[in-house]
Design an enzyme around this catalytic site. Structure first.
Site, PDB file in Angstrom:
ATOM      1  N   ASP A 159      -2.814  16.331  23.202  1.00 58.31           N
ATOM      2  CA  ASP A 159      -2.197  15.177  22.527  1.00 58.31           C
ATOM      3  C   ASP A 159      -3.117  13.950  22.473  1.00 58.31           C
ATOM      4  OD1 ASP A 159      -2.020  15.030  25.288  1.00 58.31           O
ATOM      5  OD2 ASP A 159      -0.108  13.966  25.291  1.00 58.31           O
ATOM      6  N   GLU A 242      -7.995  14.465  38.924  1.00 57.13           N
ATOM      7  CA  GLU A 242      -9.359  14.058  38.571  1.00 57.13           C
ATOM      8  C   GLU A 242     -10.143  13.733  39.841  1.00 57.13           C
ATOM      9  OE1 GLU A 242      -6.599  12.525  37.557  1.00 57.13           O
ATOM     10  OE2 GLU A 242      -6.531  12.464  35.356  1.00 57.13           O
TER      11      GLU A 242
HETATM   12  N1  UDP Z   1       0.953  20.541  29.861  1.00 50.88           N
HETATM   13  C1  UDP Z   1       1.132  21.838  30.279  1.00 50.88           C
HETATM   14  N2  UDP Z   1       2.334  22.204  30.838  1.00 50.88           N
HETATM   15  C2  UDP Z   1       3.377  21.327  30.988  1.00 50.88           C
HETATM   16  C3  UDP Z   1       3.188  19.995  30.563  1.00 50.88           C
HETATM   17  C4  UDP Z   1       1.955  19.634  30.012  1.00 50.88           C
HETATM   18  O1  UDP Z   1       0.236  22.665  30.126  1.00 50.88           O
HETATM   19  O2  UDP Z   1       4.444  21.718  31.495  1.00 50.88           O
HETATM   20  C5  UDP Z   1      -0.347  20.137  29.240  1.00 50.88           C
HETATM   21  C6  UDP Z   1      -0.208  19.306  27.960  1.00 50.88           C
HETATM   22  O3  UDP Z   1      -0.214  20.141  26.814  1.00 50.88           O
HETATM   23  C7  UDP Z   1      -1.414  18.368  28.025  1.00 50.88           C
HETATM   24  C8  UDP Z   1      -1.665  18.218  29.531  1.00 50.88           C
HETATM   25  O4  UDP Z   1      -1.001  19.298  30.175  1.00 50.88           O
HETATM   26  O5  UDP Z   1      -2.556  18.943  27.413  1.00 50.88           O
HETATM   27  C9  UDP Z   1      -1.117  16.897  30.080  1.00 50.88           C
HETATM   28  O6  UDP Z   1       0.271  16.821  29.795  1.00 50.88           O
HETATM   29  P1  UDP Z   1       0.942  15.566  29.079  1.00 50.88           P
HETATM   30  O7  UDP Z   1       0.192  15.250  27.829  1.00 50.88           O
HETATM   31  O8  UDP Z   1       2.408  15.841  28.954  1.00 50.88           O
HETATM   32  O9  UDP Z   1       0.705  14.477  30.190  1.00 50.88           O
HETATM   33  P2  UDP Z   1       0.329  12.938  30.029  1.00 50.88           P
HETATM   34  O10 UDP Z   1      -0.832  12.859  29.123  1.00 50.88           O
HETATM   35  O11 UDP Z   1       1.534  12.293  29.454  1.00 50.88           O
HETATM   36  O12 UDP Z   1       0.037  12.538  31.408  1.00 50.88           O
HETATM   37 MN    MN Z   2      -1.005  13.655  27.226  1.00 53.75          MN
END
Ligand code: UDP
Ligand code: MN
Length: 333
Positions: A159, A242
């Site tokens: 995203d 990280e």
């Molecule tokens: N993701 C995943 N499993 C989950 C939720 C998220 O593989 O149950 C992946 C998601 O597609 C993204 C990454 O982990 O590439 C981080 O998730 P998200 O974007 O929801 O987190 P944020 O950026 O809001 O911290």
């Molecule tokens: Mn994200």
């Protein structure tokens, strides 16, 4: 077409297990991979790329099935189509091989590996849950098991939004490069602070006692450097992935190479897509199964992509609008 893909959805035909060096909690499979680059149009208009081979960027994208998944990967794939010498590792948090992902990934022409890397059930009950960790661990294991020791590793979530200039910056990473990520936390940015070409500290609104308070999208690692730490890994610890990964590769402040004009510009954004539950559309099965109008095939396609569901007995009733009036769908058949 949708029917064939749907039937293939759970088939194990292309599944190859990633065998060694997975911890007991991990279960990951390679669903499909392509090493040839089918972007001839691209290389013919960028002849310099074949004259001096560029280091390969291993771009690791965790993803998971939800309403927005195909839209996100379409947008990201169309960014990556512009990047030469890139291998896209798409690791899906799903206990099977989603054939639609292969169908989509093949269309981009970019070399890729599609991994099924479900999050172990135990972590789903954690708050917050460690999102994308099983996926990234599986990708690191794939890199190791395939003996990839040259090139650059980068974690790019499905995203996020990427400036094309990011790729030429990270490609020259010698050990670990770092750069700002826009739209993080209360400062709306997370970045190293650079003085006279050296990183002297970090600017991030959630320090949380982290030695390396950076975002997942804010660094890249050279694979030769990664190979020096054969046990390096990413923990299932939300917020600290990280930090602990960078500790596990023995990073030192003096090793960090600042990029993006000494960390003064944003080449990657932590955009987030609004998440909605999938809709259920109530539609008469006769109309749904009929190919007399475009609507049946379209709604079946959306169902197969995981975008919406169709039901003959529940959900939002489907109707047709015409000349400013709403009518039953049967009236247009
Ligand atoms: N993701 C995943 N499993 C989950 C939720 C998220 O593989 O149950 C992946 C998601 O597609 C993204 C990454 O982990 O590439 C981080 O998730 P998200 O974007 O929801 O987190 P944020 O950026 O809001 O911290
Ligand atoms: Mn994200």
């Amino acid at each position: 077409m949708w029917l064939i893909l749907f039937l293939l959805y759970f088939s194990g035909d292309m599944v190859k297990p990633i065998t060694s060096s997975l911890s007991i909690n991990d279960s990951a499979f390679v669903c499909n991979e392509k090493f040839e680059d089918n972007r001839q149009y691209f290389y013919s208009s960028h002849p310099y790329t074949s004259v001096s081979p560029l280091p390969t960027i291993y771009f690791v994208t965790p993803t998971y099935p939800r309403r927005e998944q195909i839209a996100e990967l379409t947008r990201l794939g169309q960014t990556l189509m512009h990047i030469p010498n890139l291998h896209w590792i798409v690791a899906d948090d799903f206990d099977g091989c989603n054939t639609f992902l292969d169908y989509l990934l093949n269309k981009f022409g970019i070399p890729y590996t599609h991994i099924a890397s479900p999050m172990p059930d135990i972590y789903r009950s954690f708050a917050p849950i460690p999102r994308g960790v099983a996926n990234r661990r599986a990708a690191i294991n794939w890199i190791r098991n395939n003996g990839k020791k040259s090139g650059v590793l980068y974690f790019g979530d499905d995203d996020n939004a990427f400036d094309l200039r990011l790729f030429s910056e990270i490609r020259s990473t010698q050990r670990v490069s770092m750069f700002p990520v826009g739209l993080i936390g209360l400062y709306a940015v997370s970045t190293p602070i650079v003085k006279q070409g050296k990183v002297i500290g970090f600017f991030d609104s959630w320090p949380a006692n982290r030695l390396w308070p950076v975002d997942m999208a804010g660094f890249a690692v050279n694979l030769e450097y990664l190979a020096l730490s054969p046990n390096a890994t990413m923990p299932y610890r939300a917020g600290y992935e990280e930090d602990e990964f960078l500790k596990s590769i023995g990073l030192q402040m003096a090793h960090i190479e600042p990029k993006a004009s000494n960390c003064s510009e944003i080449l990657v954004w932590h955009t987030q897509t609004k998440k909605e539950k999938s809709a259920v559309v109530r539609i008469d099965s006769k109309i749904l199964e009929s190919d007399q109008t475009s609507l049946g095939p379209l709604l079946r396609e959306l169902e197969a992509l995981g975008v919406s569901h169709i039901s003959s007995s529940s959900g939002i009733k489907a109707h047709v609008s015409k000349n400013g009036k709403t009518k039953p769908l049967s009236s247009v058949l």
